[in-house]
Every structure is written in structure tokens, then in C-alpha cells.
Design a protein around this motif. Structure first.
Motif, PDB file in Angstrom:
ATOM      1  N   ASP A  80      24.005 -31.459 -92.117  1.00 10.82           N
ATOM      2  CA  ASP A  80      24.827 -30.245 -92.114  1.00 10.82           C
ATOM      3  C   ASP A  80      24.823 -29.572 -93.486  1.00 10.82           C
ATOM      4  O   ASP A  80      24.928 -28.358 -93.580  1.00 10.82           O
ATOM      5  CB  ASP A  80      26.274 -30.565 -91.742  1.00 10.82           C
ATOM      6  CG  ASP A  80      26.469 -30.711 -90.256  1.00 10.82           C
ATOM      7  OD1 ASP A  80      25.589 -30.288 -89.485  1.00 10.82           O
ATOM      8  OD2 ASP A  80      27.515 -31.264 -89.861  1.00 10.82           O
ATOM      9  N   GLU A  81      24.741 -30.374 -94.515  1.00  7.95           N
ATOM     10  CA  GLU A  81      24.794 -29.872 -95.889  1.00  7.95           C
ATOM     11  C   GLU A  81      23.410 -29.623 -96.481  1.00  7.95           C
ATOM     12  O   GLU A  81      23.303 -29.160 -97.618  1.00  7.95           O
ATOM     13  CB  GLU A  81      25.550 -30.871 -96.776  1.00  7.95           C
ATOM     14  CG  GLU A  81      26.972 -31.142 -96.329  1.00  7.95           C
ATOM     15  CD  GLU A  81      27.842 -29.900 -96.397  1.00  7.95           C
ATOM     16  OE1 GLU A  81      27.720 -29.135 -97.365  1.00  7.95           O
ATOM     17  OE2 GLU A  81      28.644 -29.700 -95.453  1.00  7.95           O
ATOM     18  N   LYS A  89      16.000 -28.453 -86.615  1.00 11.29           N
ATOM     19  CA  LYS A  89      17.179 -28.092 -85.819  1.00 11.29           C
ATOM     20  C   LYS A  89      17.392 -29.095 -84.691  1.00 11.29           C
ATOM     21  O   LYS A  89      18.520 -29.524 -84.423  1.00 11.29           O
ATOM     22  CB  LYS A  89      17.029 -26.685 -85.233  1.00 11.29           C
ATOM     23  CG  LYS A  89      17.159 -25.580 -86.235  1.00 11.29           C
ATOM     24  CD  LYS A  89      16.927 -24.233 -85.586  1.00 11.29           C
ATOM     25  CE  LYS A  89      16.803 -23.146 -86.634  1.00 11.29           C
ATOM     26  NZ  LYS A  89      16.411 -21.863 -86.053  1.00 11.29           N
ATOM     27  N   THR A 103      18.612 -32.405 -86.190  1.00  5.82           N
ATOM     28  CA  THR A 103      20.010 -32.294 -86.594  1.00  5.82           C
ATOM     29  C   THR A 103      20.933 -32.403 -85.378  1.00  5.82           C
ATOM     30  O   THR A 103      21.920 -33.154 -85.399  1.00  5.82           O
ATOM     31  CB  THR A 103      20.248 -30.973 -87.351  1.00  5.82           C
ATOM     32  OG1 THR A 103      19.405 -30.952 -88.515  1.00  5.82           O
ATOM     33  CG2 THR A 103      21.698 -30.825 -87.757  1.00  5.82           C
ATOM     34  N   HIS A 153      23.673 -35.419 -84.497  1.00  6.11           N
ATOM     35  CA  HIS A 153      25.076 -35.131 -84.177  1.00  6.11           C
ATOM     36  C   HIS A 153      25.481 -35.753 -82.844  1.00  6.11           C
ATOM     37  O   HIS A 153      26.588 -36.295 -82.729  1.00  6.11           O
ATOM     38  CB  HIS A 153      25.338 -33.623 -84.190  1.00  6.11           C
ATOM     39  CG  HIS A 153      25.558 -33.110 -85.568  1.00  6.11           C
ATOM     40  ND1 HIS A 153      26.720 -33.295 -86.257  1.00  6.11           N
ATOM     41  CD2 HIS A 153      24.721 -32.445 -86.405  1.00  6.11           C
ATOM     42  CE1 HIS A 153      26.620 -32.770 -87.450  1.00  6.11           C
ATOM     43  NE2 HIS A 153      25.413 -32.246 -87.572  1.00  6.11           N
TER      44      HIS A 153
END
Length: 163
Positions: free
Chosen positions: A105-106, A141, A144, A148
Motif C-alpha cells: 500500500d505504501e 496491482k 497487491t 490484501h
């Protein structure tokens, strides 16, 4: 071999089975079973993008010790389970998955792109062009989102690629 990679997110029961494998053959059999049974895990296929994603998250290196944790654990980090040379199989615990998801996220996408543009095309083995960067960012994407989902479920992950 194709060098196409994929991730699996595994619940506690599947993780225990994976970590109990006492040989490369047993590990391949368990992974094949997981891969064939969609109810057992969540999957994220990354084709050959895994290589570039790892390099761009680790300042250009392809080793499992390159870069800094937790971004260096996204692809090639964690516990290496396969002992031979035919595959790479890297496991991240559920706790590591939560840390990786937060780090993704970072992640600085401008830095990711800067590393991509600085890669040596000969060492990387692919073209360094806009299409290549877009390819990596699209898969990043997916990775990621995968991390999650795994973090939310409290699952561990495993990355698998043939060599």
C-alpha cells in the motif's frame, strides 16, 4: 522451462500440509493438488512479471536478500521450501503477509518506475520500454490485491516458479 510464476494463499490446514513436505517430490505433489483444487486456495498468476516486480521492489536485484523487508519478501522472500534447482518455492507466514500487504500500500510507484528504467536489459532479459513497465504495473496491482485478500483471511502465501 517457461519461468511463469504464480502465488497461492493458503489457510492453516493447507499451510501445515505444505510445510510438512519432506522432499521436493512431495512438495510438488502438494502444490499440484492445491493448484488443481480452486476451493483450497486463492491464486494470483503473474506470468513472467514476477522477475521485474521483484527487481523493481528491491532496487534492481533478483536475489532473495536484495532490497529491504517487507518489499523484498513480496516475491522471493520468506522461507525457501524447494531444495533442488527446478523450481523456486517461497513461503510467507500469515504475519509476514499482513506486513507485505501494508508495505505494498505504501510502495512508491515512482521509485518502482525509476528502478525499472535503470535496469540493465541484458541482465533483466526483457525490453526496457513503456509496454514492459505497464506489464509490470498491471501485475503489481493483481499481486497487491492478492496480498490484501490473503491478509484479510489470515492466510499464508507461497510463490512458485519453474526455472
Amino acid at each position: 522451462m517457461a519461468c511463469r510464476g504464480y502465488f497461492l494463499a493458503l489457510d492453516e490446514r493447507c499451510t501445515a500440509r505444505l510445510l510438512a513436505c519432506d522432499s521436493d517430490d512431495a512438495l510438488r505433489d502438494v502444490l499440484e493438488e492445491f493448484d488443481m483444487n480452486a476451493d483450497m486456495s486463492d491464486e494470483c498468476v503473474v506470468d513472467k512479471a514476477w522477475d521485474g516486480i521483484h527487481r523493481c521492489l528491491t532496487e534492481g536485484g533478483l536475489g532473495s536478500d536484495d532490497g529491504t523487508y517487507p518489499l523484498n519478501a513480496v516475491v522471493l522472500g520468506g522461507r525457501h521450501l524447494y531444495r533442488g534447482d527446478a523450481y523456486i518455492v517461497c513461503h510467507n507466514s500469515a504475519g509476514e503477509v499482513r506486513e507485505i500487504a501494508a508495505a505494498l500500500d505504501e510502495a512508491d510507484l515512482e521509485q518502482f518506475a525509476a528502478v525499472f528504467w535503470s535496469l540493465d536489459a541484458g541482465d533483466y532479459g526483457a525490453y526496457i520500454d513503456q509496454h514492459g513497465l505497464t506489464y509490470l504495473l498491471d501485475y503489481l496491482k493483481d499481486v497487491t490485491a492478492f496480498y490484501h485478500r490473503a491478509a484479510t483471511a489470515g492466510w499464508s502465501t507461497v510463490f512458485v516458479v519453474d526455472q
